[in-house]
Write a protein that holds these residues in place. Structure first.
Motif, PDB file in Angstrom:
ATOM      1  N   ILE A  37       0.836  -1.206   0.000  1.00 42.56           N
ATOM      2  CA  ILE A  37       0.000   0.000   0.000  1.00 42.56           C
ATOM      3  C   ILE A  37       0.868   1.251   0.000  1.00 42.56           C
ATOM      4  CG2 ILE A  37      -1.661   1.327   1.369  1.00 42.56           C
ATOM      5  CD1 ILE A  37      -3.036  -1.266   2.047  1.00 42.56           C
ATOM      6  N   SER A  38       1.981   1.218   0.719  1.00 43.41           N
ATOM      7  CA  SER A  38       2.901   2.362   0.714  1.00 43.41           C
ATOM      8  C   SER A  38       3.451   2.620  -0.674  1.00 43.41           C
ATOM      9  CB  SER A  38       4.062   2.124   1.684  1.00 43.41           C
ATOM     10  OG  SER A  38       3.601   2.037   2.995  1.00 43.41           O
ATOM     11  N   ASN A  39       3.839   1.553  -1.370  1.00 46.34           N
ATOM     12  CA  ASN A  39       4.349   1.720  -2.734  1.00 46.34           C
ATOM     13  C   ASN A  39       3.283   2.285  -3.659  1.00 46.34           C
ATOM     14  OD1 ASN A  39       6.880   0.757  -2.057  1.00 46.34           O
ATOM     15  ND2 ASN A  39       6.449  -1.326  -2.726  1.00 46.34           N
ATOM     16  N   ALA A  40       2.064   1.787  -3.535  1.00 43.04           N
ATOM     17  CA  ALA A  40       0.965   2.301  -4.367  1.00 43.04           C
ATOM     18  C   ALA A  40       0.681   3.762  -4.032  1.00 43.04           C
ATOM     19  CB  ALA A  40      -0.289   1.449  -4.163  1.00 43.04           C
ATOM     20  N   ALA A  41       0.731   4.114  -2.747  1.00 37.69           N
ATOM     21  CA  ALA A  41       0.503   5.509  -2.351  1.00 37.69           C
ATOM     22  C   ALA A  41       1.627   6.406  -2.862  1.00 37.69           C
ATOM     23  CB  ALA A  41       0.384   5.604  -0.827  1.00 37.69           C
ATOM     24  N   ASP A  42       2.870   5.898  -2.827  1.00 41.12           N
ATOM     25  CA  ASP A  42       3.998   6.670  -3.378  1.00 41.12           C
ATOM     26  C   ASP A  42       3.809   6.932  -4.861  1.00 41.12           C
ATOM     27  OD1 ASP A  42       5.286   6.880  -0.960  1.00 41.12           O
ATOM     28  OD2 ASP A  42       6.685   5.218  -1.348  1.00 41.12           O
ATOM     29  N   LEU A  43       3.398   5.905  -5.594  1.00 39.18           N
ATOM     30  CA  LEU A  43       3.159   6.085  -7.024  1.00 39.18           C
ATOM     31  C   LEU A  43       2.035   7.087  -7.266  1.00 39.18           C
ATOM     32  CD1 LEU A  43       3.471   2.409  -8.313  1.00 39.18           C
ATOM     33  CD2 LEU A  43       5.074   4.293  -8.689  1.00 39.18           C
ATOM     34  N   CYS A  44       1.038   7.019  -6.421  1.00 37.93           N
ATOM     35  CA  CYS A  44      -0.079   7.958  -6.516  1.00 37.93           C
ATOM     36  C   CYS A  44       0.413   9.383  -6.307  1.00 37.93           C
ATOM     37  CB  CYS A  44      -1.129   7.587  -5.471  1.00 37.93           C
ATOM     38  SG  CYS A  44      -2.579   8.643  -5.431  1.00 37.93           S
ATOM     39  N   GLU A  73      -9.240   6.713  -4.896  1.00 33.26           N
ATOM     40  CA  GLU A  73      -8.080   5.904  -4.527  1.00 33.26           C
ATOM     41  C   GLU A  73      -7.255   6.599  -3.446  1.00 33.26           C
ATOM     42  OE1 GLU A  73      -6.760   3.456  -8.462  1.00 33.26           O
ATOM     43  OE2 GLU A  73      -6.614   5.638  -8.592  1.00 33.26           O
ATOM     44  N   ARG A  74      -7.055   7.898  -3.600  1.00 28.55           N
ATOM     45  CA  ARG A  74      -6.301   8.673  -2.615  1.00 28.55           C
ATOM     46  C   ARG A  74      -6.998   8.630  -1.255  1.00 28.55           C
ATOM     47  NH1 ARG A  74      -2.308  12.448  -3.784  1.00 28.55           N
ATOM     48  NH2 ARG A  74      -2.836  12.288  -5.968  1.00 28.55           N
ATOM     49  N   GLU A  75      -8.310   8.799  -1.247  1.00 31.80           N
ATOM     50  CA  GLU A  75      -9.071   8.723   0.002  1.00 31.80           C
ATOM     51  C   GLU A  75      -8.996   7.327   0.611  1.00 31.80           C
ATOM     52  OE1 GLU A  75     -13.066  10.091  -0.641  1.00 31.80           O
ATOM     53  OE2 GLU A  75     -12.416  12.152  -1.021  1.00 31.80           O
ATOM     54  N   GLY A  76      -8.983   6.296  -0.245  1.00 29.38           N
ATOM     55  CA  GLY A  76      -8.858   4.923   0.238  1.00 29.38           C
ATOM     56  C   GLY A  76      -7.534   4.710   0.964  1.00 29.38           C
ATOM     57  N   PHE A  77      -6.437   5.230   0.381  1.00 32.78           N
ATOM     58  CA  PHE A  77      -5.129   5.127   1.037  1.00 32.78           C
ATOM     59  C   PHE A  77      -5.144   5.854   2.379  1.00 32.78           C
ATOM     60  CE2 PHE A  77      -3.245   4.849  -3.435  1.00 32.78           C
ATOM     61  CZ  PHE A  77      -3.131   3.466  -3.386  1.00 32.78           C
ATOM     62  N   LEU A  78      -5.664   7.077   2.378  1.00 30.04           N
ATOM     63  CA  LEU A  78      -5.712   7.862   3.614  1.00 30.04           C
ATOM     64  C   LEU A  78      -6.531   7.162   4.692  1.00 30.04           C
ATOM     65  CD1 LEU A  78      -6.154  11.440   2.093  1.00 30.04           C
ATOM     66  CD2 LEU A  78      -4.130  10.546   3.263  1.00 30.04           C
ATOM     67  N   ASN A  79      -7.700   6.638   4.294  1.00 30.95           N
ATOM     68  CA  ASN A  79      -8.560   5.944   5.261  1.00 30.95           C
ATOM     69  C   ASN A  79      -7.883   4.701   5.827  1.00 30.95           C
ATOM     70  OD1 ASN A  79     -10.632   7.809   4.981  1.00 30.95           O
ATOM     71  ND2 ASN A  79     -11.698   6.617   3.421  1.00 30.95           N
ATOM     72  N   ARG A  80      -7.218   3.948   4.969  1.00 27.79           N
ATOM     73  CA  ARG A  80      -6.550   2.724   5.424  1.00 27.79           C
ATOM     74  C   ARG A  80      -5.410   3.042   6.390  1.00 27.79           C
ATOM     75  NH1 ARG A  80      -7.481  -2.481   6.534  1.00 27.79           N
ATOM     76  NH2 ARG A  80      -5.827  -3.817   5.815  1.00 27.79           N
ATOM     77  N   PHE A  81      -4.609   4.068   6.065  1.00 24.99           N
ATOM     78  CA  PHE A  81      -3.512   4.445   6.956  1.00 24.99           C
ATOM     79  C   PHE A  81      -4.033   4.992   8.279  1.00 24.99           C
ATOM     80  CE2 PHE A  81      -0.788   5.049   2.977  1.00 24.99           C
ATOM     81  CZ  PHE A  81      -0.180   3.819   3.124  1.00 24.99           C
ATOM     82  N   GLU A  82      -5.104   5.770   8.223  1.00 19.43           N
ATOM     83  CA  GLU A  82      -5.691   6.300   9.457  1.00 19.43           C
ATOM     84  C   GLU A  82      -6.267   5.175  10.316  1.00 19.43           C
ATOM     85  OE1 GLU A  82      -9.369   9.184  10.575  1.00 19.43           O
ATOM     86  OE2 GLU A  82      -7.917   9.978   9.111  1.00 19.43           O
ATOM     87  N   GLU A  83      -6.931   4.236   9.679  1.00 21.75           N
ATOM     88  CA  GLU A  83      -7.479   3.084  10.393  1.00 21.75           C
ATOM     89  C   GLU A  83      -6.366   2.303  11.083  1.00 21.75           C
ATOM     90  OE1 GLU A  83     -10.219  -0.670   9.120  1.00 21.75           O
ATOM     91  OE2 GLU A  83      -8.358  -0.379   7.991  1.00 21.75           O
ATOM     92  N   GLN A  84      -5.279   2.054  10.365  1.00 25.02           N
ATOM     93  CA  GLN A  84      -4.162   1.314  10.945  1.00 25.02           C
ATOM     94  C   GLN A  84      -3.508   2.089  12.087  1.00 25.02           C
ATOM     95  OE1 GLN A  84      -2.939  -1.978  10.235  1.00 25.02           O
ATOM     96  NE2 GLN A  84      -5.052  -1.942   9.488  1.00 25.02           N
ATOM     97  N   THR A  85      -3.398   3.399  11.944  1.00 27.82           N
ATOM     98  CA  THR A  85      -2.840   4.229  13.012  1.00 27.82           C
ATOM     99  C   THR A  85      -3.692   4.121  14.268  1.00 27.82           C
ATOM    100  OG1 THR A  85      -1.916   5.758  11.385  1.00 27.82           O
ATOM    101  CG2 THR A  85      -2.166   6.591  13.631  1.00 27.82           C
TER     102      THR A  85
END
Length: 135
Positions: free
Chosen positions: A64-71, A81-93
């Motif tokens: 997911i980090s690599n995909a977010a970096d590419l994004c 997609e950007r919101e999906g990355f943000l939501n997933r990282f926030e959830e994990q945090t």
């Protein structure tokens, strides 16, 4: 008919070929048996009441980090997609902060020997402090 001498080169060659094939079959059987011991074993997921939400594995985080970096680098993803990355990282945090708060609260109770039950308010208060530091 001429009887083949057992010490003739042809007999030795045939004997060596048969021995080599047997040796290779035994080696193959041994290697495949050892390789199967490294195959993944299906195990049921471990579920506890204390930690019921899933934490991403290191590989999932890396992907997911690599995909977010590419994004971010190439602007190749859309808003969803950007919101999906943000939501997933926030959830994990949040999951990790809650786990850290729970573990630290348990450590405190064990060190002080107060034998009190872990209260949700205690964990939530410490979790808020952890998240405040992370922001």
């Amino acid at each position: 008919h001429h009887k083949q001498n057992q010490s003739s080169p042809r007999y030795i060659s045939l004997k060596s070929t048969i021995e080599m094939k047997v040796y290779l079959l035994l080696l193959l059987a041994l290697v495949s048996r050892q390789a199967s011991s490294f195959s993944p074993v299906a195990r049921p997921p471990v579920q506890t009441n204390l930690f019921s939400r899933e934490v991403m594995s290191e590989i999932d985080i890396m992907c997911i980090s690599n995909a977010a970096d590419l994004c971010s680098l190439y602007d190749e993803c859309d808003i969803e997609e950007r919101e999906g990355f943000l939501n997933r990282f926030e959830e994990q945090t949040n999951i990790m902060a809650e786990r850290i708060a729970t573990m630290q609260s348990l450590v405190k109770h064990l060190k002080t020997g107060d034998h009190l039950h872990l209260e949700p308010e205690e964990v939530e208060s410490l979790k808020s402090k952890i998240l405040d530091v992370a922001r």
